[in-house]
Design an enzyme around this catalytic site. Structure first.
Site, PDB file in Angstrom:
ATOM      1  N   SER A  88     -49.671  -1.815  -6.396  1.00  0.00           N
ATOM      2  CA  SER A  88     -50.401  -1.591  -5.138  1.00  0.00           C
ATOM      3  C   SER A  88     -50.425  -2.845  -4.273  1.00  0.00           C
ATOM      4  CB  SER A  88     -51.812  -1.072  -5.412  1.00  0.00           C
ATOM      5  OG  SER A  88     -52.469  -1.852  -6.373  1.00  0.00           O
ATOM      6  N   HIS A 131     -50.178   3.263 -13.181  1.00  0.00           N
ATOM      7  CA  HIS A 131     -51.009   2.232 -12.523  1.00  0.00           C
ATOM      8  C   HIS A 131     -52.467   2.701 -12.560  1.00  0.00           C
ATOM      9  CE1 HIS A 131     -51.944  -1.166 -10.147  1.00  0.00           C
ATOM     10  NE2 HIS A 131     -51.433  -0.832  -8.982  1.00  0.00           N
ATOM     11  N   HIS A 160     -51.667  -4.385 -23.102  1.00  0.00           N
ATOM     12  CA  HIS A 160     -51.573  -4.812 -21.702  1.00  0.00           C
ATOM     13  C   HIS A 160     -50.275  -5.564 -21.482  1.00  0.00           C
ATOM     14  CE1 HIS A 160     -52.745  -6.536 -17.801  1.00  0.00           C
ATOM     15  NE2 HIS A 160     -53.559  -5.509 -17.742  1.00  0.00           N
ATOM     16  N   ARG A 175     -63.084  -7.316 -18.429  1.00  0.00           N
ATOM     17  CA  ARG A 175     -63.639  -6.203 -17.649  1.00  0.00           C
ATOM     18  C   ARG A 175     -64.078  -5.097 -18.606  1.00  0.00           C
ATOM     19  NH1 ARG A 175     -58.633  -5.140 -13.847  1.00  0.00           N
ATOM     20  NH2 ARG A 175     -57.702  -5.246 -15.928  1.00  0.00           N
ATOM     21  N   ASP A 225     -59.408   0.031 -18.866  1.00  0.00           N
ATOM     22  CA  ASP A 225     -59.494   1.490 -18.824  1.00  0.00           C
ATOM     23  C   ASP A 225     -60.098   2.095 -20.088  1.00  0.00           C
ATOM     24  OD1 ASP A 225     -58.392   1.544 -16.291  1.00  0.00           O
ATOM     25  OD2 ASP A 225     -56.347   1.561 -17.057  1.00  0.00           O
TER      26      ASP A 225
HETATM   27  N1  HAX Z   1     -50.530   1.928 -28.725  1.00  0.00           N
HETATM   28  C1  HAX Z   1     -49.372   2.013 -29.406  1.00  0.00           C
HETATM   29  N2  HAX Z   1     -48.291   1.269 -29.117  1.00  0.00           N
HETATM   30  C2  HAX Z   1     -48.408   0.407 -28.119  1.00  0.00           C
HETATM   31  C3  HAX Z   1     -49.595   0.233 -27.388  1.00  0.00           C
HETATM   32  C4  HAX Z   1     -50.690   1.053 -27.715  1.00  0.00           C
HETATM   33  N3  HAX Z   1     -51.820   1.009 -27.048  1.00  0.00           N
HETATM   34  N4  HAX Z   1     -49.398  -0.715 -26.455  1.00  0.00           N
HETATM   35  C5  HAX Z   1     -48.123  -1.120 -26.585  1.00  0.00           C
HETATM   36  N5  HAX Z   1     -47.523  -0.439 -27.596  1.00  0.00           N
HETATM   37  C6  HAX Z   1     -46.118  -0.507 -27.996  1.00  0.00           C
HETATM   38  C7  HAX Z   1     -45.256  -0.184 -26.789  1.00  0.00           C
HETATM   39  O1  HAX Z   1     -45.153   1.220 -26.598  1.00  0.00           O
HETATM   40  C8  HAX Z   1     -43.957  -0.824 -27.156  1.00  0.00           C
HETATM   41  O2  HAX Z   1     -43.299   0.016 -28.058  1.00  0.00           O
HETATM   42  P1  HAX Z   1     -41.678   0.189 -28.014  1.00  0.00           P
HETATM   43  O3  HAX Z   1     -41.157  -1.173 -28.339  1.00  0.00           O
HETATM   44  O4  HAX Z   1     -41.413   1.216 -29.033  1.00  0.00           O
HETATM   45  O5  HAX Z   1     -41.345   0.612 -26.614  1.00  0.00           O
HETATM   46  C9  HAX Z   1     -44.421  -2.068 -27.902  1.00  0.00           C
HETATM   47  O6  HAX Z   1     -45.779  -1.815 -28.320  1.00  0.00           O
HETATM   48  C10 HAX Z   1     -44.426  -3.318 -27.065  1.00  0.00           C
HETATM   49  O7  HAX Z   1     -45.168  -3.075 -25.874  1.00  0.00           O
HETATM   50  P2  HAX Z   1     -45.968  -4.262 -25.160  1.00  0.00           P
HETATM   51  O8  HAX Z   1     -44.967  -5.273 -24.703  1.00  0.00           O
HETATM   52  O9  HAX Z   1     -47.064  -4.724 -26.013  1.00  0.00           O
HETATM   53  O10 HAX Z   1     -46.642  -3.524 -23.929  1.00  0.00           O
HETATM   54  P3  HAX Z   1     -46.012  -3.230 -22.485  1.00  0.00           P
HETATM   55  O11 HAX Z   1     -46.188  -4.429 -21.634  1.00  0.00           O
HETATM   56  O12 HAX Z   1     -44.651  -2.661 -22.606  1.00  0.00           O
HETATM   57  O13 HAX Z   1     -46.968  -2.048 -21.960  1.00  0.00           O
HETATM   58  C11 HAX Z   1     -49.032  -0.916 -21.634  1.00  0.00           C
HETATM   59  C12 HAX Z   1     -48.310  -2.270 -21.604  1.00  0.00           C
HETATM   60  C13 HAX Z   1     -50.437  -1.110 -21.071  1.00  0.00           C
HETATM   61  C14 HAX Z   1     -48.288   0.092 -20.735  1.00  0.00           C
HETATM   62  C15 HAX Z   1     -49.095  -0.421 -23.094  1.00  0.00           C
HETATM   63  O14 HAX Z   1     -49.836  -1.327 -23.864  1.00  0.00           O
HETATM   64  C16 HAX Z   1     -49.655   0.963 -23.236  1.00  0.00           C
HETATM   65  O15 HAX Z   1     -48.911   1.956 -23.114  1.00  0.00           O
HETATM   66  N6  HAX Z   1     -51.000   1.085 -23.502  1.00  0.00           N
HETATM   67  C17 HAX Z   1     -51.633   2.377 -23.605  1.00  0.00           C
HETATM   68  C18 HAX Z   1     -51.877   2.983 -22.227  1.00  0.00           C
HETATM   69  C19 HAX Z   1     -52.926   2.206 -21.435  1.00  0.00           C
HETATM   70  O16 HAX Z   1     -53.935   1.781 -21.954  1.00  0.00           O
HETATM   71  N7  HAX Z   1     -52.680   2.019 -20.123  1.00  0.00           N
HETATM   72  C20 HAX Z   1     -53.644   1.292 -19.264  1.00  0.00           C
HETATM   73  C21 HAX Z   1     -53.129  -0.060 -18.832  1.00  0.00           C
HETATM   74  C22 HAX Z   1     -54.167  -0.833 -18.073  1.00  0.00           C
HETATM   75  C23 HAX Z   1     -53.732  -1.134 -16.683  1.00  0.00           C
HETATM   76  O17 HAX Z   1     -52.965  -2.059 -16.452  1.00  0.00           O
HETATM   77  N8  HAX Z   1     -54.188  -0.323 -15.728  1.00  0.00           N
HETATM   78  O18 HAX Z   1     -53.852  -0.488 -14.402  1.00  0.00           O
END
Ligand code: HAX
Length: 426
Positions: free
Chosen positions: A234, A264, A310, A319, A365
């Site tokens: 954003s 997002h 994250h 937060r 979140d």
């Molecule tokens: N549960 C299980 N596995 C997870 C995980 C979780 N909560 N968080 C990361 N991983 C996994 C990833 O899927 C990834 O797996 P692969 O190698 O098989 O693809 C691995 O761990 C490495 O990921 P990472 O480098 O630690 O995390 P990313 O930077 O790729 O992604 C995310 C960050 C927030 C998208 C991720 O942690 C996630 O999907 N979390 C769950 C969804 C979530 O909480 N989203 C809200 C984010 C908050 C935000 O920024 N809001 O705006």
């Protein structure tokens, strides 16, 4: 507009301009980042190619606003945060009152906005309604009017500030109106100009608030989501659109369209859904042992644990800590809160053992939805609008500073896949 915020900025901007100018003049050819093939194909993650002084996200500390950790700002009002984002200082009482007066002067949403929203299909997404209202208000832009009249480049920031204050004054009323219209909550509630921004927003939503804690929850929500550096979808979108000298209405609406995406701003509703599914499955708050089993089952089936992990952070998001503390203080017996609390005790160890997520701790979140749900705000699709009311502060403060510094139009160089192949000898 001749407010104290404008006066303060007018005093600061010559120094900021000089600093930027001398950095570019003296060190313009020094390298601060490089780009790998993976980054070019992968969302430019980690490439340092823009300036944002309003906030910083430190992997081991979380969000820092102008040098102050967000955890130290949880008692501050959203208006104070906007002042801080822009100037680097918290306002004095007189400065705060002055800014609040400016917000209040623009708190009434014009009737034509309601006409536009009422003409939309009744199942429109609340974010589409919110962003449409902002775009429809673009006709009021002082920036666009003054630009057409030949405004000097040095004055861009003043017009951007004026539009920003008008927009920030109106956003709570627009957002509350969207809520009441979209979810058939009855007549709109007029703004109470004696209240601060968060309290007024809570009142206009119209949910019962006998203890006054929903008001506190809204203040906290607006404060915590205000900004997150310049590169997130954003902020970066708002930055790019604003760099074309599209006015703040265009730029913020564009940024909010990015916030509407599931990767997002939409993530918070996924997290709450996960918690409610747990409540449903176990007919109440599961035990820590049950949660552990459930988490492993989910991970083994290749699904993530919502609210954990994250892209940047490597600690519990401060937060989340602030929301968790509010829930613990106000409704420790609430089953949804108890699930959030127990997940916090269980999930980090599970994720550590699982070994994939770089950050096994909760993000913002993981806790915000539980609070909203408790206070009766149960329309999940609306949650991103709340996020948007807050994040507009960050987008607008970044935009005003960019106009003050005369930041150029964004125009990175794209390359073709064949060029990359030739570069790497593939
Ligand atoms: N549960 C299980 N596995 C997870 C995980 C979780 N909560 N968080 C990361 N991983 C996994 C990833 O899927 C990834 O797996 P692969 O190698 O098989 O693809 C691995 O761990 C490495 O990921 P990472 O480098 O630690 O995390 P990313 O930077 O790729 O992604 C995310 C960050 C927030 C998208 C991720 O942690 C996630 O999907 N979390 C769950 C969804 C979530 O909480 N989203 C809200 C984010 C908050 C935000 O920024 N809001 O705006």
């Amino acid at each position: 507009m001749a407010g104290l915020l404008k006066q303060k900025l007018a005093g600061q901007i010559p120094g900021l301009r000089e600093e930027a100018k001398s950095l570019v003049k003296g060190h313009g050819d020094k390298v601060i980042s490089e780009v790998t093939v993976a980054q070019a194909f992968g969302g430019m993650r980690g490439v340092k190619a823009m300036i944002c002084d309003t906030s910083l996200v430190e992997p081991d500390k979380g969000l820092i606003i102008r040098g102050r950790p967000i955890g130290d700002l949880t008692e501050k009002l959203p208006e104070e945060i906007f002042w801080l984002l822009l100037t680097g200082d918290l306002p004095s009482d007189a400065e705060l009152k002055d800014l609040q007066g400016e917000y209040q002067a623009h708190a009434d949403v014009p009737q034509y906005i309601w006409d536009v929203l009422e003409a939309m299909a009744p199942d429109s997404h609340p974010m589409a309604m919110f962003n449409t209202a902002i775009l429809a208000m673009e006709r009021e832009s002082i920036f666009r009017k003054r630009y057409r009249e030949g405004m000097q480049k040095g004055d861009y920031w003043e017009a951007a500030l004026e539009d920003s204050i008008r927009l920030l004054g109106a956003l709570p009323g627009i957002a509350a109106g969207v809520y009441r219209l979209r979810f058939k909550k009855g007549d709109r509630i007029a703004p109470d100009k004696a209240l601060d921004c968060g309290a007024n927003f809570a009142a206009m939503l119209g949910l019962p608030d006998p203890t006054g804690e929903f008001k506190n929850c809204m203040r906290l929500y607006l404060t915590l989501h205000c900004d997150h550096e310049g590169g997130n979808v954003s902020a970066n979108t708002c930055h790019t659109v604003g760099s074309a000298l599209s006015d703040p209405y265009y730029a913020v609406s564009a940024g909010l369209n990015g916030l509407a995406g599931p990767l997002h701003g939409l993530a918070n509703q996924e997290c709450l859904r996960f918690v409610l599914d747990l409540k449903e499955k176990y007919k109440g708050a599961p035990t820590e042992e049950q949660l552990k089993d459930f988490a492993w089952e989910r991970l083994n089936s290749g699904r993530v644990i919502p609210g954990y992990g994250h892209a940047v952070l490597r600690v519990t998001d401060p937060r989340f800590t602030a929301f968790h503390a509010l829930g613990g203080r106000v409704f420790p017996e609430d089953e949804v809160y108890q699930i959030v609390d127990r997940l916090f005790r269980v999930i980090p160890d599970v994720l550590k053992e699982h070994g994939k997520a770089k950050n096994p701790y909760p993000n913002v979140d993981a806790g915000s939805g539980a609070l909203l749900y408790h206070f009766g705000l149960r329309e999940f699709d609306y949650y991103t609008v709340l996020f948007g009311v807050s994040r507009a502060m960050g987008m607008l403060s970044q935009l005003i500073i960019n106009r003050a510094l005369g930041v150029s139009i964004t125009r990175p160089k794209s390359v073709q896949t064949s060029w990359v192949k030739a570069q790497v000898g593939a």
